[in-house]
Scaffold this active site. Structure first.
Site, PDB file in Angstrom:
ATOM      1  N   GLU A 282      -0.617  -9.145  -0.730  1.00  8.23           N
ATOM      2  CA  GLU A 282      -1.871  -9.498  -0.170  1.00  8.23           C
ATOM      3  C   GLU A 282      -2.762  -9.546  -1.622  1.00  8.23           C
ATOM      4  O   GLU A 282      -3.451 -10.205  -1.623  1.00  8.23           O
ATOM      5  CB  GLU A 282      -2.706  -8.364   0.760  1.00  8.23           C
ATOM      6  CG  GLU A 282      -2.180  -8.583   2.210  1.00  8.23           C
ATOM      7  CD  GLU A 282      -2.321  -7.193   3.053  1.00  8.23           C
ATOM      8  OE1 GLU A 282      -1.927  -6.274   2.693  1.00  8.23           O
ATOM      9  OE2 GLU A 282      -2.942  -7.534   4.136  1.00  8.23           O
TER      10      GLU A 282
ATOM     11  N   GLY B 211       0.830  -4.936   1.206  1.00  7.22           N
ATOM     12  CA  GLY B 211      -0.379  -4.924   0.224  1.00  7.22           C
ATOM     13  C   GLY B 211      -0.292  -5.625  -1.130  1.00  7.22           C
ATOM     14  O   GLY B 211      -1.262  -5.997  -1.932  1.00  7.22           O
TER      15      GLY B 211
ATOM     16  N   ALA C 184       0.984  -1.168  -0.051  1.00  8.30           N
ATOM     17  CA  ALA C 184      -0.027   0.197   0.135  1.00  8.30           C
ATOM     18  C   ALA C 184       1.034   1.280  -0.065  1.00  8.30           C
ATOM     19  O   ALA C 184       2.216   1.136   0.342  1.00  8.30           O
ATOM     20  CB  ALA C 184      -0.728   0.122   1.232  1.00  8.30           C
TER      21      ALA C 184
ATOM     22  N   GLU D 127       4.636  -4.968   7.255  1.00  8.41           N
ATOM     23  CA  GLU D 127       3.734  -3.896   7.970  1.00  8.41           C
ATOM     24  C   GLU D 127       4.392  -3.768   9.462  1.00  8.41           C
ATOM     25  O   GLU D 127       4.331  -2.640   9.965  1.00  8.41           O
ATOM     26  CB  GLU D 127       2.441  -4.366   7.986  1.00  8.41           C
ATOM     27  CG  GLU D 127       1.740  -4.141   6.671  1.00  8.41           C
ATOM     28  CD  GLU D 127       1.716  -5.496   5.822  1.00  8.41           C
ATOM     29  OE1 GLU D 127       2.294  -6.367   6.248  1.00  8.41           O
ATOM     30  OE2 GLU D 127       0.986  -5.350   5.054  1.00  8.41           O
TER      31      GLU D 127
HETATM   32  N1  CAA Z   1       4.607   3.211  -0.798  1.00  9.41           N
HETATM   33  C1  CAA Z   1       5.026   4.334  -1.073  1.00  9.41           C
HETATM   34  N2  CAA Z   1       6.364   4.358  -1.899  1.00  9.41           N
HETATM   35  C2  CAA Z   1       7.026   3.342  -2.016  1.00  9.41           C
HETATM   36  C3  CAA Z   1       6.682   2.154  -1.423  1.00  9.41           C
HETATM   37  C4  CAA Z   1       5.213   2.163  -0.870  1.00  9.41           C
HETATM   38  N3  CAA Z   1       4.975   1.048  -0.093  1.00  9.41           N
HETATM   39  N4  CAA Z   1       7.664   1.192  -1.791  1.00  9.41           N
HETATM   40  C5  CAA Z   1       8.454   1.970  -2.430  1.00  9.41           C
HETATM   41  N5  CAA Z   1       8.224   3.372  -2.706  1.00  9.41           N
HETATM   42  C6  CAA Z   1       8.916   4.283  -3.323  1.00  9.41           C
HETATM   43  C7  CAA Z   1      10.256   4.779  -2.489  1.00  9.41           C
HETATM   44  O1  CAA Z   1       9.553   5.679  -1.661  1.00  9.41           O
HETATM   45  C8  CAA Z   1      10.934   5.426  -3.543  1.00  9.41           C
HETATM   46  O2  CAA Z   1      10.425   6.455  -3.858  1.00  9.41           O
HETATM   47  P1  CAA Z   1      11.272   8.092  -3.942  1.00  9.41           P
HETATM   48  O3  CAA Z   1      12.368   7.596  -5.088  1.00  9.41           O
HETATM   49  O4  CAA Z   1      10.520   9.166  -4.082  1.00  9.41           O
HETATM   50  O5  CAA Z   1      12.117   7.973  -2.496  1.00  9.41           O
HETATM   51  C9  CAA Z   1      10.945   4.346  -4.580  1.00  9.41           C
HETATM   52  O6  CAA Z   1       9.515   3.709  -4.379  1.00  9.41           O
HETATM   53  C10 CAA Z   1      11.727   3.376  -4.916  1.00  9.41           C
HETATM   54  O7  CAA Z   1      11.891   2.672  -3.622  1.00  9.41           O
HETATM   55  P2  CAA Z   1      13.209   2.426  -3.014  1.00  9.41           P
HETATM   56  O8  CAA Z   1      14.293   3.506  -3.302  1.00  9.41           O
HETATM   57  O9  CAA Z   1      13.253   2.031  -1.525  1.00  9.41           O
HETATM   58  O10 CAA Z   1      13.841   1.260  -3.674  1.00  9.41           O
HETATM   59  P3  CAA Z   1      14.964   0.033  -3.119  1.00  9.41           P
HETATM   60  O11 CAA Z   1      15.088  -0.829  -4.482  1.00  9.41           O
HETATM   61  O12 CAA Z   1      15.898   0.711  -2.198  1.00  9.41           O
HETATM   62  O13 CAA Z   1      13.950  -0.938  -2.056  1.00  9.41           O
HETATM   63  C11 CAA Z   1      11.981  -1.992  -1.241  1.00  9.41           C
HETATM   64  C12 CAA Z   1      12.676  -1.608  -2.508  1.00  9.41           C
HETATM   65  C13 CAA Z   1      12.740  -3.079  -0.419  1.00  9.41           C
HETATM   66  C14 CAA Z   1      10.686  -2.610  -1.857  1.00  9.41           C
HETATM   67  C15 CAA Z   1      11.637  -0.743  -0.501  1.00  9.41           C
HETATM   68  O14 CAA Z   1      11.068   0.402  -1.167  1.00  9.41           O
HETATM   69  C16 CAA Z   1      10.633  -1.089   0.817  1.00  9.41           C
HETATM   70  O15 CAA Z   1      10.882  -1.437   1.705  1.00  9.41           O
HETATM   71  N6  CAA Z   1       9.377  -0.502   0.429  1.00  9.41           N
HETATM   72  C17 CAA Z   1       8.210  -0.558   1.398  1.00  9.41           C
HETATM   73  C18 CAA Z   1       7.672  -2.005   1.455  1.00  9.41           C
HETATM   74  C19 CAA Z   1       6.679  -2.061   2.457  1.00  9.41           C
HETATM   75  O16 CAA Z   1       6.911  -1.825   3.637  1.00  9.41           O
HETATM   76  N7  CAA Z   1       5.258  -2.422   2.080  1.00  9.41           N
HETATM   77  C20 CAA Z   1       4.323  -2.512   3.005  1.00  9.41           C
HETATM   78  C21 CAA Z   1       3.493  -1.167   2.904  1.00  9.41           C
HETATM   79  S1  CAA Z   1       2.034  -1.186   4.337  1.00  9.41           S
HETATM   80  C22 CAA Z   1       1.050  -2.140   3.531  1.00  9.41           C
HETATM   81  O17 CAA Z   1       1.050  -2.638   2.618  1.00  9.41           O
HETATM   82  C23 CAA Z   1      -0.439  -2.040   4.550  1.00  9.41           C
HETATM   83  C24 CAA Z   1      -1.361  -2.827   4.009  1.00  9.41           C
HETATM   84  O18 CAA Z   1      -1.331  -4.180   4.536  1.00  9.41           O
HETATM   85  C25 CAA Z   1      -2.337  -2.796   2.828  1.00  9.41           C
END
Ligand code: CAA
Length: 263
Positions: free
Chosen positions: A116, A113, A69, A136
């Site tokens: 999911e 998400g 998400a 999460e």
């Molecule tokens: N939401 C918003 N933006 C996101 C995102 C997310 N879930 N995942 C990645 N992005 C964005 C980053 O912020 C980044 O944007 P900027 O260039 O503007 O900074 C861009 O995508 C590229 O990401 P990274 O620079 O972090 O890329 P990476 O290759 O270094 O890392 C990754 C990849 C490990 C997937 C890392 O991006 C990450 O950990 N993302 C978050 C994963 C996460 O926690 N997901 C769960 C979200 S909570 C949820 O989903 C609730 C639910 O149950 C519904």
């Protein structure tokens, strides 16, 4: 209907009978913001209504199916705001919008998400290096789009509990070993080809029987065994009223290829 324009997804009909939705928000690794989920729902409804599509493939890019998400959208949300707008409830519409089979082709990140969403599909294919997980807990929250329920049903309580409490990722290779994924493919190209080929096979069958098959298998996730078997038998009986069942059985007896009427 599939020709409308979208901001966060691409929609096509790459093979006869097969629809494809590609999540296309590369700058955010396909993070699933609310407008994206709205577009996904619209696209699935259009495929449901389409007379030319019988099965749908859902994919992302080689790098990311979806990284979750949208954390930036969620960060400022309050309890009352999330509660009164039923935040994330529209994700559940994805499971009812489409009665036709949905095949998820997962490469790269499928986190939170994204994981999911993949678990909502009827068939999940992935690459061995796909990166699944429910991280999460690391954000101070929990899965909110069915992960605690669907992942637990898919891998059992012991593994689901460990994964959700630690936020640790699991690979596509593990997903296949644990029965989350039906198959793994070497790389993104092979994955997409495999998903489209399976969709084509499904599209070659009676749409009536295919919808019934999806419905009864999905019911197994909600019903106890006795009720589930009874539900299956009722639907099985009802198919004796379909023309395609007569066509299929007659074709077998005559050693011919059935020509489905989808009736
Ligand atoms: N939401 C918003 N933006 C996101 C995102 C997310 N879930 N995942 C990645 N992005 C964005 C980053 O912020 C980044 O944007 P900027 O260039 O503007 O900074 C861009 O995508 C590229 O990401 P990274 O620079 O972090 O890329 P990476 O290759 O270094 O890392 C990754 C990849 C490990 C997937 C890392 O991006 C990450 O950990 N993302 C978050 C994963 C996460 O926690 N997901 C769960 C979200 S909570 C949820 O989903 C609730 C639910 O149950 C519904």
């Amino acid at each position: 209907s599939s020709r409308r324009s979208y901001e966060f997804i691409e929609v096509s009909e790459p093979r006869p009978g097969v629809g494809q939705v590609t999540i296309n928000r590369p700058k955010a690794l396909n993070a699933l913001c609310t407008p994206l989920i709205t577009e996904l729902n619209t696209a699935l409804r259009a495929f449901q209504a389409s007379p030319t599509v019988s099965a749908v493939v859902l994919t992302g890019s080689a790098r990311a199916f979806a990284a979750g998400a949208d954390i930036k959208e969620m960060a400022p949300l309050t309890f009352s705001g999330a509660y009164t707008t039923s935040f994330i409830e529209s994700w559940s519409d994805l499971t009812t919008a489409l009665k036709k089979p949905l095949i998820a082709a997962v490469s790269g990140h499928a986190l939170g998400g994204g994981c999911e969403l993949a678990l909502m599909a009827d068939v999940l294919y992935c690459t061995p290096t796909a990166n699944f997980g429910q991280p999460e807990i690391k954000l101070g929250t929990i899965p909110g789009a069915g992960g605690s329920q669907r992942l637990t049903r898919a891998v059992g309580k012991a593994k689901a509990m460990e994964l959700i409490l630690t936020g640790k990722s699991f690979s596509g290779e593990e997903a296949e070993r644990w029965g989350v994924a039906a198959r793994v493919f070497a790389d993104y190209d092979a994955l997409l080809e495999g998903a489209l080929a399976t969709a084509e096979v499904i599209a070659s069958y009676s749409r009536v029987a295919v919808q019934a098959a999806k419905e009864v298998v999905n019911k197994s996730q909600d019903l106890g065994l006795r009720d589930g078997v009874e539900f299956e038998r009722r639907v099985f009986h009802s198919l004796f009223g379909s023309e395609d069942q007569k066509i299929g059985m007659r074709a077998f007896a005559e050693k011919k290829k059935p020509e489905w009427k989808n009736e």
